[in-house]
Design an enzyme around this catalytic site. Structure first.
Site, PDB file in Angstrom:
ATOM      1  N   GLU A 261       0.826  -1.213   0.000  1.00 57.83           N
ATOM      2  CA  GLU A 261       0.000   0.000   0.000  1.00 57.83           C
ATOM      3  C   GLU A 261       0.855   1.255   0.000  1.00 57.83           C
ATOM      4  O   GLU A 261       2.002   1.235   0.454  1.00 57.83           O
ATOM      5  CB  GLU A 261      -0.863   0.035   1.273  1.00 57.83           C
ATOM      6  CG  GLU A 261      -1.706  -1.183   1.462  1.00 57.83           C
ATOM      7  CD  GLU A 261      -2.683  -1.026   2.630  1.00 57.83           C
ATOM      8  OE1 GLU A 261      -2.901   0.116   3.088  1.00 57.83           O
ATOM      9  OE2 GLU A 261      -3.234  -2.049   3.063  1.00 57.83           O
ATOM     10  N   LYS A 263       2.254   4.511   1.537  1.00 58.91           N
ATOM     11  CA  LYS A 263       2.425   4.934   2.934  1.00 58.91           C
ATOM     12  C   LYS A 263       2.162   6.435   2.985  1.00 58.91           C
ATOM     13  O   LYS A 263       2.956   7.237   2.494  1.00 58.91           O
ATOM     14  CB  LYS A 263       3.836   4.618   3.438  1.00 58.91           C
ATOM     15  CG  LYS A 263       4.018   4.962   4.903  1.00 58.91           C
ATOM     16  CD  LYS A 263       5.369   4.531   5.409  1.00 58.91           C
ATOM     17  CE  LYS A 263       5.487   4.639   6.916  1.00 58.91           C
ATOM     18  NZ  LYS A 263       5.143   5.934   7.471  1.00 58.91           N
ATOM     19  N   ARG A 268      -2.612   9.184  11.983  1.00 57.87           N
ATOM     20  CA  ARG A 268      -3.326   7.914  12.059  1.00 57.87           C
ATOM     21  C   ARG A 268      -4.601   8.128  12.872  1.00 57.87           C
ATOM     22  O   ARG A 268      -4.571   8.768  13.921  1.00 57.87           O
ATOM     23  CB  ARG A 268      -2.444   6.876  12.740  1.00 57.87           C
ATOM     24  CG  ARG A 268      -3.030   5.492  12.708  1.00 57.87           C
ATOM     25  CD  ARG A 268      -1.944   4.515  13.024  1.00 57.87           C
ATOM     26  NE  ARG A 268      -2.391   3.145  13.002  1.00 57.87           N
ATOM     27  CZ  ARG A 268      -1.546   2.126  13.102  1.00 57.87           C
ATOM     28  NH1 ARG A 268      -0.255   2.345  13.212  1.00 57.87           N
ATOM     29  NH2 ARG A 268      -2.000   0.896  13.085  1.00 57.87           N
ATOM     30  N   ARG A 283      -2.590   7.882  17.162  1.00 54.74           N
ATOM     31  CA  ARG A 283      -1.641   6.786  17.272  1.00 54.74           C
ATOM     32  C   ARG A 283      -1.220   6.564  18.722  1.00 54.74           C
ATOM     33  O   ARG A 283      -1.020   5.449  19.154  1.00 54.74           O
ATOM     34  CB  ARG A 283      -0.429   7.147  16.412  1.00 54.74           C
ATOM     35  CG  ARG A 283       0.671   6.173  16.453  1.00 54.74           C
ATOM     36  CD  ARG A 283       1.846   6.796  15.697  1.00 54.74           C
ATOM     37  NE  ARG A 283       3.064   6.242  16.215  1.00 54.74           N
ATOM     38  CZ  ARG A 283       3.903   5.545  15.488  1.00 54.74           C
ATOM     39  NH1 ARG A 283       3.671   5.317  14.224  1.00 54.74           N
ATOM     40  NH2 ARG A 283       5.002   5.077  16.026  1.00 54.74           N
ATOM     41  N   GLU A 313      -5.421   6.813   7.538  1.00 55.09           N
ATOM     42  CA  GLU A 313      -4.520   7.950   7.702  1.00 55.09           C
ATOM     43  C   GLU A 313      -5.252   9.190   7.184  1.00 55.09           C
ATOM     44  O   GLU A 313      -5.781   9.178   6.062  1.00 55.09           O
ATOM     45  CB  GLU A 313      -3.239   7.687   6.894  1.00 55.09           C
ATOM     46  CG  GLU A 313      -2.106   8.638   7.171  1.00 55.09           C
ATOM     47  CD  GLU A 313      -1.258   8.271   8.405  1.00 55.09           C
ATOM     48  OE1 GLU A 313      -1.605   7.314   9.136  1.00 55.09           O
ATOM     49  OE2 GLU A 313      -0.251   8.956   8.626  1.00 55.09           O
ATOM     50  N   PHE A 353      -7.196   1.900   5.907  1.00 58.51           N
ATOM     51  CA  PHE A 353      -6.347   0.744   5.584  1.00 58.51           C
ATOM     52  C   PHE A 353      -6.631  -0.498   6.434  1.00 58.51           C
ATOM     53  O   PHE A 353      -6.031  -1.538   6.201  1.00 58.51           O
ATOM     54  CB  PHE A 353      -4.859   1.111   5.608  1.00 58.51           C
ATOM     55  CG  PHE A 353      -4.380   1.770   6.875  1.00 58.51           C
ATOM     56  CD1 PHE A 353      -4.195   1.038   8.033  1.00 58.51           C
ATOM     57  CD2 PHE A 353      -4.076   3.126   6.888  1.00 58.51           C
ATOM     58  CE1 PHE A 353      -3.744   1.632   9.193  1.00 58.51           C
ATOM     59  CE2 PHE A 353      -3.627   3.745   8.046  1.00 58.51           C
ATOM     60  CZ  PHE A 353      -3.462   2.993   9.209  1.00 58.51           C
ATOM     61  N   ARG A 440       4.931  -4.704  17.006  1.00 60.19           N
ATOM     62  CA  ARG A 440       5.664  -4.386  15.790  1.00 60.19           C
ATOM     63  C   ARG A 440       6.199  -5.711  15.277  1.00 60.19           C
ATOM     64  O   ARG A 440       7.027  -6.332  15.935  1.00 60.19           O
ATOM     65  CB  ARG A 440       6.830  -3.467  16.158  1.00 60.19           C
ATOM     66  CG  ARG A 440       7.629  -2.954  14.984  1.00 60.19           C
ATOM     67  CD  ARG A 440       8.790  -2.129  15.483  1.00 60.19           C
ATOM     68  NE  ARG A 440       8.421  -0.908  16.188  1.00 60.19           N
ATOM     69  CZ  ARG A 440       7.996   0.206  15.591  1.00 60.19           C
ATOM     70  NH1 ARG A 440       7.867   0.250  14.282  1.00 60.19           N
ATOM     71  NH2 ARG A 440       7.694   1.259  16.309  1.00 60.19           N
ATOM     72  N   LYS A 446       7.518  -1.629   6.465  1.00 64.91           N
ATOM     73  CA  LYS A 446       7.597  -0.366   5.724  1.00 64.91           C
ATOM     74  C   LYS A 446       8.892  -0.289   4.937  1.00 64.91           C
ATOM     75  O   LYS A 446       9.934  -0.794   5.374  1.00 64.91           O
ATOM     76  CB  LYS A 446       7.427   0.829   6.647  1.00 64.91           C
ATOM     77  CG  LYS A 446       8.448   0.972   7.717  1.00 64.91           C
ATOM     78  CD  LYS A 446       8.131   2.171   8.610  1.00 64.91           C
ATOM     79  CE  LYS A 446       8.990   2.138   9.858  1.00 64.91           C
ATOM     80  NZ  LYS A 446       8.751   3.228  10.776  1.00 64.91           N
TER      81      LYS A 446
HETATM   82  P1  AMP Z   1       6.095   4.874  11.025  1.00 59.08           P
HETATM   83  O1  AMP Z   1       5.403   5.971  11.819  1.00 59.08           O
HETATM   84  O2  AMP Z   1       7.182   5.371  10.121  1.00 59.08           O
HETATM   85  O3  AMP Z   1       6.485   3.705  11.885  1.00 59.08           O
HETATM   86  O4  AMP Z   1       5.000   4.284  10.020  1.00 59.08           O
HETATM   87  C1  AMP Z   1       3.819   3.732  10.450  1.00 59.08           C
HETATM   88  C2  AMP Z   1       2.668   4.709  10.251  1.00 59.08           C
HETATM   89  O5  AMP Z   1       2.378   4.873   8.852  1.00 59.08           O
HETATM   90  C3  AMP Z   1       1.367   4.212  10.815  1.00 59.08           C
HETATM   91  O6  AMP Z   1       1.287   4.503  12.194  1.00 59.08           O
HETATM   92  C4  AMP Z   1       0.316   4.971  10.002  1.00 59.08           C
HETATM   93  O7  AMP Z   1       0.008   6.171  10.678  1.00 59.08           O
HETATM   94  C5  AMP Z   1       1.035   5.352   8.731  1.00 59.08           C
HETATM   95  N1  AMP Z   1       0.468   4.784   7.508  1.00 59.08           N
HETATM   96  C6  AMP Z   1       0.398   5.458   6.340  1.00 59.08           C
HETATM   97  N2  AMP Z   1      -0.130   4.711   5.388  1.00 59.08           N
HETATM   98  C7  AMP Z   1      -0.413   3.509   5.932  1.00 59.08           C
HETATM   99  C8  AMP Z   1      -0.978   2.296   5.407  1.00 59.08           C
HETATM  100  N3  AMP Z   1      -1.330   2.173   4.149  1.00 59.08           N
HETATM  101  N4  AMP Z   1      -1.097   1.239   6.271  1.00 59.08           N
HETATM  102  C9  AMP Z   1      -0.724   1.354   7.560  1.00 59.08           C
HETATM  103  N5  AMP Z   1      -0.190   2.484   8.096  1.00 59.08           N
HETATM  104  C10 AMP Z   1      -0.030   3.554   7.286  1.00 59.08           C
END
Ligand code: AMP
Length: 613
Positions: A261, A263, A268, A283, A313, A353, A440, A446
């Site tokens: 998907e 990102k 969130r 979040r 998001e 999502f 996690r 990611k």
């Molecule tokens: P990170 O904050 O870098 O750990 O990335 C995770 C965050 O990406 C999640 O907490 C979501 O807020 C955001 N996010 C954006 N797009 C998506 C998606 N398609 N699926 C899940 N999370 C997403």
């Protein structure tokens, strides 16, 4: 339990440095409490009156508190003028110590823990004209009714400064210990039992985010009750998080076939609908319903008469260009005032999502592919496939953009496409993965732009101390900060970098004002550091940091195993954000994440993998 006795336990906790010992002492306290007392005590040891999604810590102003202390002294026959009080406060340094020093020992048994809790809750709910006077009156009554020691803790509590170092992990450990025999005959069996009880308790916490509720249920209904805790509307589910990998090839090697998907870089939102009422959670599990009214309204129309929990998001929408705003613009929607005005200027769209719960049934244990199928029956799919441009949905909600593939090349193509459109990267999801609340793992992976170009991703560090400024920075009183990552195993904050750049003069000044308020005498409990800063601070502020490289160094403690001499350290770190309002210290980057970044970095420099694929 009497509040005076409770305060004696708080004093014991305050003086306990190690996390394991802290958990043991907290368990000893919990064993003496009824279920009703348990929930209240658990909120209070964390400086709260309610779980964080239902309210903030009290944060009463020092001037109001001082007036309440004066009133309490008065009622106990101690006369002290305002100016005398102020002078004595300067000497004591802390209103809690001041109240403790001046109040005479109490005569009666004092109020119960529940009575004091209820009074404080009532005070926190007073608002409007005349409420200040009422607050002072009620607080004075609490202060004068208990022991001098209890006054110390009440003062710190109402100011939002009760910092006992009791984090979620310590509470989970303590609750676990209350179920087990305190002294094991067979150490190995005991440890195994502890692990499984801990997992059950943490599992229940992940589903309701309310340690008070988990503690009360455990106390009243035992482990059976804990197993019965299920997702329910109104209790935020602790959010699933992503692991990282460095390329499409690694992702496909790990997941075989995956949903990949876009990102999105926004907020969130976990949306809860019970058929009539909608609540949104961030979040870090704070309620954001009031900030994002258009999302709440759209959800309430879509799910009228139905119950649901889903996640997406939220992104600022640029109607003129039919595209999304970058994060710097979206973030301006995070505000408590002028919400409606701002929502007209920058309306939000929410890319959904995940669907966790529908019509009274939890979907969390279902495979991702099934959840997604139902999600697509509810939320419009605006765009599919690799070659399409991401199109914002017409209404507020749309399904996130996704491809399903087992071809690493397609993952990379999709990634390039998404990045070209200005998004952060992609998130790949295991097709048969459950929704892993609060963890996690590789169900979600990611892949970000930064892993491909620069040396590494940014990290989020909890600040544990700071240094006085030198040279030009002398006048700022701060020259560098000490940052730490979280070791989820031990719950420790372990130092990883001393950071002296990245902020403007004003930014440093603001940061110092915040840190000054968090200063502790000596290292706070649960903090381990190879460096000793000029001032230690309670870990509660998170900043985002970029560095040139991750190295192993004897200076820092991050990820340093027993008998090892080196921990992980950041080279040339610089802050790329001031204090992050959206992250708690417990959401700082973790040691396993640092280890993985270190691996990614090594793979890039040697062209091979040193760890898992
Ligand atoms: P990170 O904050 O870098 O750990 O990335 C995770 C965050 O990406 C999640 O907490 C979501 O807020 C955001 N996010 C954006 N797009 C998506 C998606 N398609 N699926 C899940 N999370 C997403």
């Amino acid at each position: 339990m009497n509040f005076d006795s409770f305060s004696e336990s708080l004093e014991v906790l305050e003086k306990t440095p190690g996390r394991l010992e802290l958990a043991q002492r907290l368990a000893a306290l919990l064993r003496e409490l009824t279920p009703g007392e348990t929930s209240r005590a658990l909120y209070m040891v964390q400086g709260q009156l309610l779980p964080s999604f239902d309210g903030e810590p009290m944060g009463m102003a020092g001037s109001l508190l001082l007036r309440a202390i004066g009133r309490a002294l008065d009622s106990r026959g101690v006369t002290c003028s305002d100016s005398e009080l102020k002078a004595l406060l300067a000497e004591a340094g802390d209103p809690g110590i001041l109240a403790e020093r001046l109040l005479p020992p109490n005569e009666g048994a004092g109020e119960s823990l529940i009575e004091v809790y209820e009074r404080l809750l009532a005070i926190s709910r007073l608002s409007g004209s005349g409420s200040q006077e009422e607050k002072i009156l009620h607080l004075a009554r609490v202060l004068s009714g208990g022991s001098p020691l209890s006054a110390r803790f009440v003062c710190r509590f109402v100011m939002g400064r009760l910092r006992l170092g009791v984090g979620d992990a310590t509470i989970l450990d303590a609750l676990t210990l209350t179920v087990l025999d305190a002294s094991p005959d067979d150490e190995r069996a005991w440890k195994k039992g502890r692990k499984s009880v801990r997992e059950e308790i943490e599992g229940a916490y992940n589903l309701c985010s309310d340690l008070g509720r988990v503690g009360a249920v455990l106390r009243e209904e035992g482990r059976d009750g804990i197993r019965r805790i299920a997702p329910s509307v109104g209790y935020p589910i602790r959010m699933a998080l992503c692991e990282r990998l460095g390329s499409g090839e690694e992702i496909i090697a790990k997941l075989k076939e995956a949903a990949v998907e876009s990102k999105y870089d926004g907020f969130r939102c976990q949306v809860h609908c019970d058929g009539t009422r909608v609540r949104l959670f961030s979040r870090n599990l704070e309620e954001t319903t009031g900030m994002f009214p258009e999302i709440a309204r759209a959800a309430s129309e879509l799910f009228s008469g139905r119950s649901a929990i889903f996640e997406g998001e939220a992104l600022g929408y640029d109607a003129e260009n039919e595209s999304f705003h970058p994060f710097q613009v979206t973030i301006t929607r995070k505000r408590k005032h002028n919400v409606l005005e701002k929502s007209e200027e920058i309306p939000l769209k929410c890319l959904v999502f995940d669907l966790l719960y529908l019509d009274g049934l939890s979907l969390m244990e279902r495979p991702f592919a099934q959840r997604r199928k139902i999600l697509e029956e509810i939320f419009p799919v605006t765009v599919r496939g690799i070659a399409d441009r991401e199109l914002p949905p017409d209404g507020v909600f749309g399904a996130s953009r996704l491809i399903v593939t087992d071809d690493p090349h397609k993952v990379d193509l999709f990634f390039d496409e998404v990045v070209e459109e200005g998004f952060e990267g992609v998130i790949a999801k295991r097709l048969d993965g459950v929704y892993a609340a609060g963890s996690r793992n590789f169900n979600w992976i990611k892949l970000k732009r930064s892993y491909k170009s620069a040396l590494s991703d940014t990290v989020d560090l909890a600040l544990i101390g700071y240094y006085r400024g030198k040279g030009l920075r002398t006048k700022l009183g701060i020259g560098a900060v000490l940052g730490a990552v979280l070791d989820p195993e031990s719950g420790e904050f372990q130092s990883v970098a001393r950071i002296g750049s990245g902020l403007t003069e004003e930014g440093w000044r603001d940061l110092r004002a915040i840190l000054d308020d968090l200063r502790t005498e000596g290292p706070p409990p649960g903090v381990v550091s190879g460096l000793v800063p000029d001032f230690w601070v309670h870990p509660s502020i998170v900043v985002t940091v970029l560095a040139d490289e991750l190295t192993r160094s004897p200076t820092h403690r991050a990820g340093r195993g027993e008998g090892e001499e080196e921990g992980f350290a950041l080279r040339f770190p610089r802050m790329v954000s001031g204090p992050r309002a959206d992250k708690k210290a417990e959401e700082a980057t973790t040691v396993p994440e640092i280890r993985r970044l270190y691996d990614l970095q090594r793979q890039r420099s040697t062209g091979r993998s040193s760890g898992e694929p």
